[in-house]
Design a protein around this motif. Sequence first.
Motif: not given
Length: 442
Positions: A181-188
């Motif tokens: 499983r891969r998770v990418l989180i981007v909070v600008e």
Amino acid sequence: MNSEQQYIELYEQHRDLICRHSCQPMNAGREQAYADFCRQGFPTQKVERYKYTDIGKLFSPDFGLNLSRLTMPVDPYEAFRCDVPNLSTSLFFMINDAFHGTAQSMPEGVVIDSMQRHPDIVGRYYGRLAQTAADGVTALNTMLAQDGLLVYVPRGVQVGRAIQVINILKGGAAPAFMANRRVLIVVEDDAQVQLLFCDHAADDRHFMTTQVIEAFVGQRASLDLYCLEETHYKNVRVSNVYIDQQAQSHVTHNVITLHNGVTRNKLDLTLSGEGAECECYGCVIGDKEQHIDNNTLITHHATHCTSTQLYKYVLDERSTGAFAGKVLVEHGAQKTTSQMTNQNLCATPDAHIYTQPMLEIYADDVKCAHGSTVGQLNDQALFYMQQRGIPLAEARLLLEQAFATEVIDHIRMQPLRDRLHYLIEKRFRGELNKCEGCRLCR
């Protein structure tokens, strides 16, 4: 055949199939990950950060993989009833490593979706934090992962409603099944979001899960990341979380292990911008032959940053726990404040805990402290409670529950906090075998 060789041969035989069912940004780093994995293999227990868990042994079974991306026969919306209801969350599902969700009302620009459908965003961030040259498990995950979850919150957007992702493990015909499983989180910059990940198993079979989470938190942004594991004793979970924080940002990371087989959690968090703050908490409840290993590295790169760590373990029967935490204060990271605490309760003589808090400091104007305790239930407190009519078993349960409460109280989502108090009580009473109303495990 050793553990590494079977995965090397698997990739060499099926690399075209793996790439065909993935997207270009994920494929771009695949060959480098393969080369890094061939070079280093799985980390052995001679590697400092892996000394308490035999990683190669965990990966030695012949696991089945869904490389052709076949649809698993389960409708989670119909069959699944999570044990954390009524949280007023936006609900999504991951079936093994594949996103399963429907369109929901979100603030403008917010993306909760499969990585494959957003190659432009994924291409800018994927693999920047999770360096395959530094970790064999991350290299394996990058080599084999074909899809994942993208959480993207654009500049200035505050997501008022928490996002809940149910990770469901569902096997095919193989008696042992692997999901990468891969998770990418981007909070600008100036954005805010709360995420809750719940891990569950839908089949009574041997599962292996590798998980890599990369989280980018911009200036003055806020990320609350809660990870709750409720699987079963046949489940092996190896999770690597990488977080980078910019100036004045705030991150809360809370990992709770209620039911598992073998769990290995690694957190690498870097405070890259001035004034960044992080709070990292962990709660572990183990019994039978369970093994739970948490390893953290908090790097203070900039000035005026603050980090707090509190991990608590309650271990019963023949369970084993491990905590190794390190705070690295780099040159020039003045005005750093850091507190790391690990507290452990071994309820039986056969339960074991390994604890190793560490500080490595290269700046001279800092306030850093660390501590660790290992103990048993207080005999005087048990005697006092029995004198007042509380049975011994109930007295032990109340003391254990009170010990774990401090970590749960740091959860900022009130409904989740209340529900976890209830779940922990059920866990100590031996009642938490599966979620109430869940038809997947019947």
